[in-house]
Enzyme design. Structure first.
Site, short mmCIF file in Angstrom:
data_model
loop_
_atom_site.label_atom_id
_atom_site.label_comp_id
_atom_site.label_asym_id
_atom_site.label_seq_id
_atom_site.Cartn_x
_atom_site.Cartn_y
_atom_site.Cartn_z
N GLY A 13 0.77 -1.24 0.00
CA GLY A 13 0.00 0.00 0.00
C GLY A 13 0.80 1.29 0.00
N LEU A 92 -4.15 -6.53 -7.59
CA LEU A 92 -3.77 -7.63 -8.48
C LEU A 92 -4.96 -8.46 -8.95
CD1 LEU A 92 -0.43 -8.73 -6.75
CD2 LEU A 92 -0.80 -7.09 -8.63
N ILE A 95 -10.63 -6.40 -12.98
CA ILE A 95 -11.89 -5.67 -12.89
C ILE A 95 -12.83 -6.22 -13.97
CG2 ILE A 95 -12.95 -3.37 -13.10
CD1 ILE A 95 -11.14 -3.60 -10.67
N ASN A 109 -5.17 3.27 -13.10
CA ASN A 109 -4.23 2.25 -12.60
C ASN A 109 -2.82 2.81 -12.67
OD1 ASN A 109 -3.29 -0.41 -11.79
ND2 ASN A 109 -2.66 -0.72 -13.92
N HIS A 111 1.04 1.48 -13.23
CA HIS A 111 1.82 0.32 -13.66
C HIS A 111 3.30 0.67 -13.58
CE1 HIS A 111 2.70 -3.44 -15.60
NE2 HIS A 111 3.56 -2.80 -16.37
N ASP A 152 -3.68 -3.55 -18.86
CA ASP A 152 -2.71 -2.45 -19.08
C ASP A 152 -2.89 -1.78 -20.45
OD1 ASP A 152 -1.55 -2.88 -16.55
OD2 ASP A 152 -0.19 -4.38 -17.36
N GLU A 182 6.03 6.48 -9.41
CA GLU A 182 4.66 6.05 -9.07
C GLU A 182 3.98 6.96 -8.05
OE1 GLU A 182 3.97 1.83 -8.33
OE2 GLU A 182 5.98 1.43 -9.05
C1 GAR Z 1 3.46 -1.10 -7.30
O1 GAR Z 1 4.77 -1.08 -7.81
C2 GAR Z 1 2.46 -1.06 -8.44
O2 GAR Z 1 2.86 -0.24 -9.51
C3 GAR Z 1 2.44 -2.49 -8.85
O3 GAR Z 1 2.46 -3.21 -7.63
C4 GAR Z 1 3.16 -2.45 -6.64
C5 GAR Z 1 2.29 -2.29 -5.42
O4 GAR Z 1 2.97 -1.66 -4.36
N1 GAR Z 1 1.29 -2.77 -9.65
C6 GAR Z 1 1.31 -3.62 -10.68
O5 GAR Z 1 2.28 -4.27 -10.99
C7 GAR Z 1 0.00 -3.72 -11.44
N2 GAR Z 1 0.20 -4.33 -12.72
P1 GAR Z 1 2.18 -0.94 -3.18
O6 GAR Z 1 1.18 -1.95 -2.60
O7 GAR Z 1 3.25 -0.62 -2.18
O8 GAR Z 1 1.50 0.28 -3.73
#
Ligand code: GAR
Length: 203
Positions: A13, A92, A95, A109, A111, A152, A182
Site C-alpha cells: 500500500g 492484483l 476488474i 491504474n 503500472h 494495461d 509512481e
Molecule cells: C506497485 O509497484 C504497483 O505499480 C504495482 O504493484 C506495486 C504495489 O505496491 N502494480 C502492478 O504491478 C499492477 N500491474 P504498493 O502496494 O506498495 O502500492
C-alpha cells in the site's frame, strides 16, 4: 460535493499512502478517499487505511470464486458507498465487465513500467522489474492509465522515466520507480479524473 474515490489494493500500500498524503496536503482538492478495498485480508494497505481513518472492505476471490459474482459484488459495494471513481494502487485482481461499464473512463491504474513495455498479463509487482533487468533496458519508469477491458491497455494519462543503475536488483529498481515516479504520478492522475468528474457535476 467531493468526488468519492475508492482505492483498490492487494499489498503493502505505498501507492495508497501516496494518495492519502496527497489528500492531506490538499493536492486532490476535488476528491476524497472514501473507501479502501483489498482482495487480501492480510494486506498491510488495510492498516494504512485504518490509520488514516478511512473505511475498509475485503473482497477476496475465496469469498467469491466465480468472476461474474465477484464483479457483481464489487459493483454492489461501490454503489452502496456512492463511489464516483476508482484508483487501482497495486491491485492484483481483474476488474470485471460490470464495474468497467459502470465506471468507464473513471478507473485509474498505476503500472511500474513505461507501457507498452513490460505490461499485460503476468507483468505485476517485482516481475516487471525482473523482466526489465533481464532485457537490459537502461531506462524504465511508471505509467498512470485508464483501465479498460484489456490488461494495461487503456489510454495513457501520465508517464515518467526512471534510470536503471548498474548493479540494480529487482528490489532496488522497484523502490526507485516507486519513489521517483509512481508516488508522484498516481495522485496526479487521480486528481485529473476527480477534477473532470467534479467539472461534469457543475456543468
Ligand atoms: C506497485 O509497484 C504497483 O505499480 C504495482 O504493484 C506495486 C504495489 O505496491 N502494480 C502492478 O504491478 C499492477 N500491474 P504498493 O502496494 O506498495 O502500492
Amino acid at each position: 460535493m467531493l468526488t468519492r474515490i475508492a482505492v483498490l489494493v492487494s499489498g503493502g500500500g505505498t501507492n495508497l499512502q501516496a494518495l492519502i498524503d496527497a489528500q492531506a496536503a490538499g493536492r486532490i482538492p476535488s476528491g476524497a478517499i472514501a473507501l479502501v478495498i483489498s482482495n487480501r485480508k492480510a494486506a498491510y494497505a488495510l492498516q494504512r487505511a485504518r490509520n488514516a481513518g478511512i473505511e475498509t472492505a475485503v473482497l477476496s476471490k475465496y469469498m467469491r470464486p466465480d468472476p461474474d459474482e465477484y464483479d457483481a459484488a464489487l459493483l454492489e459495494l461501490l454503489s452502496a458507498h456512492g463511489i464516483d471513481m476508482l484508483a487501482l494502487a497495486g491491485f492484483l485482481g481483474i476488474i470485471g465487465p460490470r464495474v468497467l461499464a459502470a465506471y468507464e473512463n473513471r478507473i485509474v491504474n498505476i503500472h511500474p513500467a513505461l507501457i507498452p513495455s513490460f505490461c499485460g498479463l503476468g507483468y505485476y509487482g517485482l516481475r516487471v522489474h525482473e523482466a526489465a533487468l533481464a532485457r537490459g533496458v537502461k531506462v524504465t519508469g511508471a505509467t498512470a492509465h485508464l483501465v479498460n477491458g484489456e490488461v494495461d491497455g487503456g489510454p495513457i494519462l501520465l508517464q515518467k522515466a526512471v534510470e536503471v543503475k548498474e548493479g540494480d536488483t529487482p528490489e532496488t529498481l522497484q523502490r526507485r520507480v516507486m519513489e521517483e515516479a509512481e508516488w508522484e504520478l498516481l495522485p496526479r492522475a487521480v486528481r485529473m479524473i476527480s477534477d473532470q468528474i467534479a467539472r461534469g457535476r457543475n456543468d
